[in-house]
Design a protein around this motif. Structure first.
Motif, short mmCIF file in Angstrom:
data_model
loop_
_atom_site.label_atom_id
_atom_site.label_comp_id
_atom_site.label_asym_id
_atom_site.label_seq_id
_atom_site.Cartn_x
_atom_site.Cartn_y
_atom_site.Cartn_z
N LEU A 87 -6.13 18.79 -32.90
CA LEU A 87 -4.95 19.61 -33.20
C LEU A 87 -4.91 20.02 -34.66
CD1 LEU A 87 -2.25 17.77 -31.06
CD2 LEU A 87 -3.02 20.12 -30.74
N TYR A 123 2.83 21.15 -27.05
CA TYR A 123 3.30 19.76 -26.96
C TYR A 123 2.17 18.92 -26.37
CZ TYR A 123 8.04 21.86 -27.08
OH TYR A 123 9.18 22.56 -27.41
N THR A 124 1.94 17.75 -26.95
CA THR A 124 1.06 16.81 -26.25
C THR A 124 1.85 16.16 -25.12
OG1 THR A 124 1.61 15.10 -27.88
CG2 THR A 124 -0.44 16.32 -28.22
N TYR A 182 3.28 21.51 -37.98
CA TYR A 182 2.69 20.41 -37.19
C TYR A 182 3.40 19.12 -37.56
CZ TYR A 182 -0.51 16.58 -36.06
OH TYR A 182 -1.03 15.39 -35.60
N LYS A 200 -7.22 13.59 -29.96
CA LYS A 200 -6.40 14.80 -29.83
C LYS A 200 -5.81 15.23 -31.17
CE LYS A 200 -3.61 13.16 -26.72
NZ LYS A 200 -4.29 11.83 -26.68
N SER A 201 -5.34 14.28 -31.97
CA SER A 201 -4.72 14.65 -33.24
C SER A 201 -5.72 15.32 -34.17
CB SER A 201 -4.10 13.42 -33.91
OG SER A 201 -3.04 12.90 -33.14
N ALA A 225 3.86 14.76 -36.09
CA ALA A 225 3.71 13.68 -35.11
C ALA A 225 5.10 13.13 -34.81
CB ALA A 225 2.80 12.59 -35.66
N ILE A 256 3.51 22.69 -33.43
CA ILE A 256 2.69 21.73 -32.69
C ILE A 256 3.36 20.37 -32.78
CG2 ILE A 256 0.45 20.59 -32.54
CD1 ILE A 256 -0.80 23.06 -33.86
N ASP A 269 2.97 16.66 -31.86
CA ASP A 269 1.93 15.70 -31.48
C ASP A 269 2.55 14.36 -31.08
OD1 ASP A 269 -0.56 14.63 -31.06
OD2 ASP A 269 -1.19 14.67 -33.16
N ASN A 270 1.78 13.55 -30.39
CA ASN A 270 2.08 12.16 -30.04
C ASN A 270 3.16 11.98 -28.97
OD1 ASN A 270 0.15 11.51 -31.89
ND2 ASN A 270 1.49 10.46 -33.32
#
Length: 441
Positions: free
Chosen positions: A71, A250-251, A87, A67-68, A89, A212, A214-215
């Motif tokens: 993204l 959002y993840t 972006y 996914k990362s 994490a 964005i 992530d994680n």
């Protein structure tokens, strides 16, 4: 035999399983056609590009599925279309995945936006908000300095120190949340003032702002009575999660999308994009050659950067069968593929990588999965392995989260999208699983 320690060292590090590929990296393999046409650029990026209002979308999939990397590709896509993209994490600096709540996410977003946008927007609204709470927060930031006496850069640094303590100092975490939580609505208000100013001064001809995060899919499920932290963040606090005045991605944990709140999630965020595994086998258990070819290409592209003159099936691995077995045992899960390959290289003193080295890597990984599964869950895994379906039952959530159950997607002969599920192939060789299969009616 190739007895070259430097070559083995380079190969070992080429398979780092925890490093997402940057956009346009030559090692990237486009697996869209063996992932059921899951296209992040079309399904997330295009919605953002076409929408006249802010969008808030969830992106999910198994941890380590890639996914990362996808993204980061989306980030580049958006930047080429007049988006300014922030972006980050969330678990790198701000959030402890073992214990995460909504307030942590909001503070993480605030810190990162301050860091990225302070040169083009006035941070004063946020800093004034922080100043009003400083009497309560000063001890939790672990500083004796009075806020008003600090320069702007130092004030921003204090905000960062507060979020760092939220992640790193568990005994302060709950205290910080208790102080901040009653003021999250006003924090969103001042954050949106800051974002409004930023959007008027975006550089390089940009006219839209996207964030964005992530994680967040790594958040560990924590139950509180009948509810969970997943529901608190993505359902109960959805209004605030969507409240930032910009485009948002959002993840989210895959098990949330398959929980009893899955329909609520769809109502709130629209259709969520899930990144499935690379399909290396069909639902009937036959090897799916197009998917297997893609998985081999993931290995090949990393090897080619180090040793382009060596044959993958003769010089790197001792036979095509050894390579194929490793690929199939990954289940089409990219991080598992990299982990297995790196472990096999780590058991090798000279090339080629032998069948025995791959077998040892597989056995080690299989033992990890055996320890992950609880006694009561073997029968659940056996049922899914036979039906290829995922029952709508919360009992299966942790098995999705732990990647014991994997999702695949393909289009049938009528052009209809089909989802199916299976155990991770490493589990098939575990004695407890075989016993559970034997007990199936």
């Amino acid at each position: 035999m190739f007895n070259n320690p430097d070559l083995l060292t380079e190969l070992y590090n080429a398979f780092n399983p925890f490093e997402p590929l940057p956009a346009d990296d030559t090692r990237y393999v486009d697996c869209q056609d063996v992932r059921g046409d899951a296209d992040i650029l079309q399904e997330l990026g295009n919605r953002m590009r076409l929408a006249n209002t802010n969008t808030c979308q969830l992106y999910s999939g198994h941890r380590g599925a890639g996914k990362s990397t996808e993204l980061l590709k989306l980030k580049k896509y958006l930047e080429n279309r007049q988006f300014y993209v922030v972006y980050f994490a969330a678990d790198e600096e701000d959030i402890d995945s073992e214990d995460a709540q909504y307030t942590d996410i909001l503070l993480a977003c605030t810190r990162r936006l301050l860091k990225d946008l302070k040169e083009i927007a006035n941070p004063r609204p946020i800093l004034n908000w922080l100043k009003n709470l400083w009497g309560e927060l000063k001890d939790l930031a672990q500083t004796p300095i009075e806020f008003e006496s600090m320069a702007v850069e130092a004030q921003i640094a204090q905000f960062a120190k507060l979020t760092a303590n939220l992640r790193a100092v568990p005994q302060l975490r709950q205290q910080i949340r208790q102080k901040i939580d009653p003021h999250t609505v006003t924090l969103i208000q001042v954050l949106n003032e800051f974002l409004k100013d930023a959007k008027q001064n975006l550089p390089n001809g940009c006219n839209k702002l996207a964030v964005i995060v992530d994680n967040l899919d790594r958040m560990v499920l924590v139950k509180d009575g009948d509810s969970t932290n997943y529901e608190e963040v993505f359902v109960d606090r959805s209004g605030q999660l969507k409240g930032l005045d910009c485009h948002l991605i959002y993840t989210a944990p895959i098990s949330l999308l398959y929980s009893k709140r899955g329909t609520d999630i769809r109502d709130i965020y629209g259709e969520c994009l899930i990144l499935p595994m690379i399909m290396v086998k069909t639902p009937d258990g036959e090897t799916y050659q197009p998917g297997l070819k893609k998985v081999k290409e993931v290995i090949s592209k990393r090897v080619r950067q180090i040793a382009p003159e060596l044959s993958l099936e003769k010089d790197i691995f001792d036979s095509p069968n050894t390579l194929e077995r490793l690929c199939l045992m990954s289940g089409g899960h990219v991080r598992n593929l990299l982990l297995l390959t790196q472990d096999a290289i780590g058991r090798t003193e000279e090339l080629p990588i032998t069948e025995n080295a791959v077998r040892r890597a597989i056995t080690q990984a299989r033992d990890t999965y055996r320890r992950t599964v609880e006694n009561s869950q073997w029968s659940l895994l056996a049922e899914v392995s036979r039906s290829k379906k995922l029952p709508g039952d919360d009992l299966y959530r942790s098995l999705m989260y732990n990647r014991c159950l994997l999702e695949y997607k393909y289009f049938d002969d009528e052009g209809e999208m089909q989802r199916w599920y299976d155990i991770h192939p490493l589990i098939a060789g575990i004695a407890e699983f075989k016993e559970a299969v034997a007990k199936l009616p």
